[in-house]
Write a protein that holds these residues in place. Structure first.
Motif: not given
Length: 184
Positions: A55, A59, A65-66, A80, A84
């Motif tokens: 994750q 990012w 991302g999560m 999370q 995704w």
């Protein structure tokens, strides 16, 4: 605003980028056979660390991302959730995973709408999906509460190509209409 400053707050939660301090609870989730059942199976700590880095890496490389889901009052990492899309994924996913002690408290249906709003506002997505195992009734209920519908079976890319999976989802228009209380 830099990614490091990105923070979304809901009534009970703070959604922020993953941090190293989140790993202990993440490793607990990954070690729990029942909690990790639908997210690739349980893993030992060393493998969980490598998976945890997905994750923050998403990012950095993709710009999304999560989010880490944090209890606003206690600061406890709950799980999370959010956007995704690994290479070869069948669509723009909004997914989640929660530590077992966070199950059944409405955290997914509180956190995910905020992440969907963020993704639609910032990523230009016209739709989003949820990849859910056919036996995962709890996640199907979450998807339904979010307004998503079953689109049918889907094949995931390796190393998950043998896992049974169904695609649930909706369009941006459907989501926004629902958020505004209008017919989709």
């Amino acid at each position: 605003m830099s990614l490091a400053d990105l923070r979304i707050e809901t009534e009970r939660l703070v959604l922020r980028l993953p941090q190293a301090g989140d790993f202990e609870r993440y490793a607990e989730l990954q070690a729990d056979e029942e909690a990790a059942r639908w997210i690739g199976g349980h893993q030992r700590r060393a493998a969980a660390w490598r998976k945890f880095l997905q994750q923050p890496g998403a990012w950095m490389i993709q710009g999304f991302g999560m989010f880490s889901i944090i209890d606003r009052d206690s600061g406890l990492w709950l799980g999370q959730g959010g956007p995704w899309k690994p290479d070869g994924w069948p669509g723009n996913e909004i997914g989640y995973m929660l530590h077992r002690d966070a199950w059944g408290k409405g955290y997914a249906t509180e956190a995910l709408p905020a992440t969907i709003d963020w993704a639609l506002a910032n990523l230009g997505w016209d739709d989003f999906i949820h990849c859910i195992a056919p036996e995962n009734a709890a996640s199907q209920k979450v998807a339904t509460r979010l307004g998503s519908t079953l689109r049918g079976p889907v094949r995931l890319p390796p190393p998950h190509e043998d896992a049974a999976c169904e695609m649930w989802g909706q369009t941006r228009r459907q989501w926004l209409a629902r958020r505004q209380g209008l017919p989709a």
